[in-house]
Design an enzyme around this catalytic site. Structure first.
Site, PDB file in Angstrom:
ATOM      1  CG  ASP A  17       3.862 184.420 119.476  1.00 45.00           C
ATOM      2  OD1 ASP A  17       4.056 184.452 120.703  1.00 45.00           O
ATOM      3  OD2 ASP A  17       3.688 183.365 118.853  1.00 45.00           O
ATOM      4  CD  GLU A  48       4.862 180.986 115.281  1.00 41.92           C
ATOM      5  OE1 GLU A  48       5.306 180.041 114.611  1.00 41.92           O
ATOM      6  OE2 GLU A  48       3.752 180.988 115.797  1.00 41.92           O
ATOM      7  CG  ASN A  49       2.548 184.457 114.455  1.00 42.60           C
ATOM      8  OD1 ASN A  49       2.504 184.289 115.671  1.00 42.60           O
ATOM      9  ND2 ASN A  49       2.203 183.507 113.601  1.00 42.60           N
ATOM     10  CG  HIS A  77       2.443 179.993 111.797  1.00 44.73           C
ATOM     11  ND1 HIS A  77       1.606 179.398 110.884  1.00 44.73           N
ATOM     12  CD2 HIS A  77       1.671 180.361 112.841  1.00 44.73           C
ATOM     13  CE1 HIS A  77       0.365 179.418 111.347  1.00 44.73           C
ATOM     14  NE2 HIS A  77       0.374 179.982 112.542  1.00 44.73           N
ATOM     15  CG  HIS A 160       5.525 178.339 119.640  1.00 43.59           C
ATOM     16  ND1 HIS A 160       5.439 179.715 119.668  1.00 43.59           N
ATOM     17  CD2 HIS A 160       4.689 177.934 118.665  1.00 43.59           C
ATOM     18  CE1 HIS A 160       4.603 180.112 118.735  1.00 43.59           C
ATOM     19  NE2 HIS A 160       4.121 179.045 118.121  1.00 43.59           N
ATOM     20  CG  HIS A 185       0.935 178.592 119.821  1.00 44.01           C
ATOM     21  ND1 HIS A 185       1.050 178.717 118.445  1.00 44.01           N
ATOM     22  CD2 HIS A 185      -0.134 177.786 120.036  1.00 44.01           C
ATOM     23  CE1 HIS A 185       0.085 177.997 117.869  1.00 44.01           C
ATOM     24  NE2 HIS A 185      -0.648 177.439 118.809  1.00 44.01           N
ATOM     25  CG  HIS A 187      -0.882 185.387 119.328  1.00 45.93           C
ATOM     26  ND1 HIS A 187      -1.090 185.884 118.062  1.00 45.93           N
ATOM     27  CD2 HIS A 187       0.147 184.504 119.186  1.00 45.93           C
ATOM     28  CE1 HIS A 187      -0.254 185.346 117.206  1.00 45.93           C
ATOM     29  NE2 HIS A 187       0.512 184.497 117.872  1.00 45.93           N
TER      30      HIS A 187
END
Length: 274
Positions: A17, A48-49, A77, A160, A185, A187
């Site tokens: 991510d 996604e982040n 997200h 995820h 997801h 992190h």
């Protein structure tokens, strides 16, 4: 991994991510270098982040692809930045979790051609402790894997999900059916990389590409305040050095079985300081 893979091996680099602007800049700088250093044949990035910690935009997704990502995956997200929604039907290399209901924009899988053969990529979201409960990821994946294997045996899965148990279960569920299952997801990069008995490479979480001195990418003080006061607090992406995390997987192009897996970590600092 040292040395270039032979003609029968496809080397895949996956980066976890990407957190906000610091992560974007780090990946933009390091991804081309990592591809050259490890003689990577195919790169995937979870984006996604990347938009301030929540979602992504077409411009930011294009930036990851220009840096060298063949495919950009996402997660819970995915819809946070509304301008990305119509772009999913225009760009097949941008994936959303495959277990959204039929009719949702975009796709959860793609097969792309490389010099060494076709590579399939799948993006799926878990359900345990996730805010949005999607379709059962196991039944959805079983059907899609069978479909993709008609085109290629080399298949990489971005799982995820919040819990280690769900990710580990998916790894075993798909062992021998796909080349790799790597989680995203949380992190935080895990240290459980292995090749399962039937030839599927597995890692519970690839980690993030985000600020080193942070709470999973966000400013530490705001995170601590939330836990100590139980009051809402505004979270911002942290600054400073960035830790870029991911994984390398070597796959036999003919059989689709993984032959090696290795975690990747790099510390990146803004040129000239920040």
């Amino acid at each position: 991994m040292t040395g270039a893979p032979d003609d029968n091996t496809i080397r895949i680099l996956f980066l976890g991510d990407v957190m906000g602007d610091p992560g974007r800049r780090a990946v933009g700088d390091l991804l081309p270098k990592l591809k050259e250093e490890f003689s990577v044949d195919f790169a995937i990035v979870n984006g996604e982040n990347i938009a301030g910690g929540r979602g992504l935009t077409p411009k930011l997704a294009i930036g990851l692809m220009r840096a060298g990502a063949a495919v950009v995956t996402t997660g819970d997200h995915v819809w946070d930045q509304k301008e990305i929604i119509p772009w999913f039907d225009e760009e097949p290399r941008l994936l959303r979790p495959i277990n959204y209901p039929e009719g949702t924009p975009g796709s959860g899988s793609v097969v792309l051609e490389t010099k060494k053969g076709k590579v399939g990529v799948m993006n799926v979201q878990g359900r345990t402790f996730m805010k949005m409960l999607l379709e059962n990821p196991f039944t959805v994946m079983q059907a899609e894997v069978e479909k993709l294997r008609e085109e290629t045996k080399v298949i990489f899965v971005d799982m995820h999900s919040e819990t280690t148990s769900e990710k580990v279960s998916m790894g075993w569920f798909l062992d021998g059916k796909v080349s790799a299952v790597v989680g995203t997801h949380t992190h935080v990069q895990t240290a459980d990389e292995r090749i399962l008995p039937e030839g599927t490479a597995f890692l519970c979480d690839a980690g993030m590409c985000g600020p080193l001195n942070s709470c999973i990418g966000m400013e530490v003080d705001a995170a601590i305040a939330r836990f100590t006061t139980l009051m809402p607090s505004r979270h911002h992406v942290a600054r400073g050095p960035v830790k870029v995390c991911g994984v390398l997987v070597d796959v036999d192009a003919a059989t689709g079985k993984a032959t090696a897996i290795e975690r990747v970590q790099r510390i990146w600092e803004e040129p000239g300081g920040s």
